[in-house]
Design an enzyme around this catalytic site. Structure first.
Site, PDB file in Angstrom:
ATOM      1  NE  ARG A   1      -1.082  -9.278   1.827  1.00  0.00           N
ATOM      2  CZ  ARG A   1      -0.095  -8.367   1.781  1.00  0.00           C
ATOM      3  NH1 ARG A   1       1.156  -8.755   1.811  1.00  0.00           N
ATOM      4  NH2 ARG A   1      -0.371  -7.077   1.729  1.00  0.00           N
TER       5      ARG A   1
ATOM      6  CB  CYS B   1      25.063  -0.133  -2.846  1.00  0.00           C
ATOM      7  SG  CYS B   1      26.293  -1.197  -3.584  1.00  0.00           S
TER       8      CYS B   1
HETATM    9  N1  LLP Z   1      -8.617  -4.151  -3.901  1.00  0.00           N
HETATM   10  C1  LLP Z   1      -8.041  -2.941  -3.862  1.00  0.00           C
HETATM   11  C2  LLP Z   1      -8.822  -1.762  -4.232  1.00  0.00           C
HETATM   12  C3  LLP Z   1      -6.693  -2.815  -3.459  1.00  0.00           C
HETATM   13  O1  LLP Z   1      -6.126  -1.614  -3.414  1.00  0.00           O
HETATM   14  C4  LLP Z   1      -5.953  -3.974  -3.111  1.00  0.00           C
HETATM   15  C5  LLP Z   1      -4.563  -3.889  -2.705  1.00  0.00           C
HETATM   16  C6  LLP Z   1      -6.614  -5.215  -3.186  1.00  0.00           C
HETATM   17  C7  LLP Z   1      -7.940  -5.280  -3.575  1.00  0.00           C
HETATM   18  C8  LLP Z   1      -5.922  -6.499  -2.852  1.00  0.00           C
HETATM   19  O2  LLP Z   1      -5.519  -6.549  -1.521  1.00  0.00           O
HETATM   20  P1  LLP Z   1      -4.963  -7.926  -0.934  1.00  0.00           P
HETATM   21  O3  LLP Z   1      -6.094  -8.928  -0.951  1.00  0.00           O
HETATM   22  O4  LLP Z   1      -3.844  -8.375  -1.813  1.00  0.00           O
HETATM   23  O5  LLP Z   1      -4.515  -7.579   0.424  1.00  0.00           O
HETATM   24  N2  LLP Z   1       2.411  -4.103  -1.689  1.00  0.00           N
HETATM   25  C9  LLP Z   1       1.773  -4.258  -0.403  1.00  0.00           C
HETATM   26  C10 LLP Z   1       0.285  -4.455  -0.554  1.00  0.00           C
HETATM   27  C11 LLP Z   1      -0.402  -3.362  -1.333  1.00  0.00           C
HETATM   28  C12 LLP Z   1      -1.887  -3.596  -1.499  1.00  0.00           C
HETATM   29  C13 LLP Z   1      -2.492  -2.631  -2.420  1.00  0.00           C
HETATM   30  N3  LLP Z   1      -3.885  -2.804  -2.656  1.00  0.00           N
HETATM   31  C14 LLP Z   1       2.432  -5.429   0.329  1.00  0.00           C
HETATM   32  O6  LLP Z   1       3.357  -6.034  -0.199  1.00  0.00           O
HETATM   33  O7  LLP Z   1       2.067  -5.729   1.477  1.00  0.00           O
END
Ligand code: LLP
Length: 431
Positions: A289, A355
């Site tokens: 992110r 919907c």
């Molecule tokens: N490493 C692992 C093992 C992970 O499971 C994840 C994210 C990341 C790194 C990266 O995390 P970030 O830096 O992006 O926070 N769809 C959800 C977020 C799901 C995250 C899943 N794992 C949302 O839209 O908030």
């Protein structure tokens, strides 16, 4: 800091007027800023310089080929969670030997593929999985590099669907069991080579404290594993939060000066470096992110408005199939008209055409009184935006565009109706 701002009354990405992109490509379209991504990558590298640290971009956040290609050109590694993501990396010109492969449900075919491609390491989540990898590596006559994801049981204070580091979650191996599992690997799994340790406590963390707590808890184990098994790396996962509420203003340094509580790459780095440096391990960081989230706006057109007894609705041409975050995680995304308004704010729900009552992008939101035909920009859309999109309600996937200074190009064509159904068959048709 991102590169979206109003210039001469029109919202721009870098030097490109978003109205021009909407007119040329149509809506909905996801527009990414190359400059924002590169600057954030640079900031990670600068701030983590005191450590032997490497970035493993979490591909799931945004897996467009052009974005992966950009990352690969910068020499970053990748945190992947499927054979499909590995295939994408290779297809985008990335190096499999810079990939760590996480996930609780790797299939045998995926494990074989990853071994054949020579990935850097498997981040494993159960003894069962380790035994499967051991057997497959034996069959292929190779040694599989492995790390295990330890679950430190630390609350990340984020949405319950994106909390991963407590023992209520399916992820990782309980911290109380990790040492005996490593001993079992060493004693019983001859085709595995213990290469590291991994953890990840959750996503969209807005404070550094949970990171610090998890690192403090696991550091003695990492040190012990270095001693016992000669591990070379510790991946501390991703999870650094971005600005959703306040996103547009956060494109300016003044906003950051007024919000010292907001987690930054610097505050994160400064908190963790003293804890990690003494270990002398290679540290992997897996941001998803934070590298792409604020680097993208999704453009959508206002189709209709409706004033009801209780609420005013603005209907837009993007739905929860395009961005599911508000429906799934109560996610908040700022929405701004591409052509600047002043003094006509109303309170409205911004809803999509799907919907489902859950199909909204904003509820009870103070927003400019946009009229049908106007283009809106939904900010902070780069992470888990397009990558979670679907064709629900038979809505073709949106287009994607990459901006670079005054230039822009399409990095994903809008899906056609034919493409949407091309793999469907009538009974009796050749499969
Ligand atoms: N490493 C692992 C093992 C992970 O499971 C994840 C994210 C990341 C790194 C990266 O995390 P970030 O830096 O992006 O926070 N769809 C959800 C977020 C799901 C995250 C899943 N794992 C949302 O839209 O908030």
């Amino acid at each position: 800091m991102h590169s979206f701002s109003y210039k001469n009354g029109s919202l721009h990405c870098e030097e490109v007027n978003l109205a021009d992109i909407a007119a040329a490509v149509g809506t909905p379209v996801f527009v990414y800023s190359k400059k924002t991504i590169l600057e954030d990558l640079e900031e990670f590298r600068r701030e983590l310089a005191p450590l032997n640290a490497h970035i493993a971009y979490a591909v799931k956040a945004c897996s467009n080929k052009a974005i992966l290609h950009l990352m690969a050109q910068q020499g970053v590694g990748f945190d992947i969670v499927s054979g499909g993501e590995l295939w994408r990396i290779i297809n985008a010109g990335g190096d499999p030997s810079l990939c760590t492969y996480a996930g609780v449900g790797k299939t045998e075919a995926e494990i074989r593929y990853a071994l054949q491609q020579g990935i850097y390491c498997f981040n494993c989540e159960s003894e069962n999985e380790l035994r499967t990898i051991d057997r497959i590596a034996g069959e292929l006559g190779c040694k599989a590099p492995v790390a295990v994801r330890v679950n430190p049981n630390v609350d990340a204070h984020t949405h319950k669907y994106i909390t991963t580091g407590t023992n209520e979650n399916k992820f990782g191996v309980d911290i109380s069991r990790i040492e005996s599992l490593y001993a079992t690997i060493a004693a019983e799994m001859p085709n595995l080579c213990i290469k590291g340790l991994q953890m990840h406590i959750g996503s969209q963390l807005t404070e550094v404290k949970p990171f610090v707590m998890a690192i403090e808890k696991v550091a003695p184990i990492a040190a012990k594993f270095k001693e016992l098994y000669g591990i070379e790396f510790w991946s501390i996962g991703g999870g650094i939060g971005i600005v959703y509420d306040g996103c547009l203003a956060s494109g300016k340094p003044e906003w950051w000066a007024a919000h010292p509580e907001q987690i930054t790459i610097r505050s994160y780095a400064q908190a963790i470096i003293p804890l990690l440096k003494p270990l002398g391990l290679r540290i992997l960081v897996e941001p998803g992110r934070r590298l792409v989230g604020n680097a993208c706006a999704m453009l959508t057109t206002c189709l209709y408005e409706k004033k009801g007894e209780a609420k005013t609705f603005k209907m837009i041409d993007a739905g929860m199939n395009d961005i599911i975050r508000p429906a799934l995680y109560e996610g908040y995304h700022e929405i701004w008209p591409v052509t600047e308004h002043s003094g006509d704010e109303i309170t409205a729900d911004i809803v999509g055409p799907i919907c489902e009552s859950g199909d909204f992008q904003a509820q009870n939101r103070r927003i400019a009184d946009v009229k049908p035909g106007e283009v809106l920009a939904e900010l902070s859309a780069g992470a888990y935006g397009f990558s979670m999109a679907s064709t629900y309600n038979s809505r073709p996937l949106a287009a994607e565009v990459l901006v670079d200074g005054t230039q822009w190009c399409v990095i994903r064509r809008r899906q056609t109706l034919e493409q949407m159904v091309e793999d469907e068959l009538l009974p009796g048709e050749q499969a």
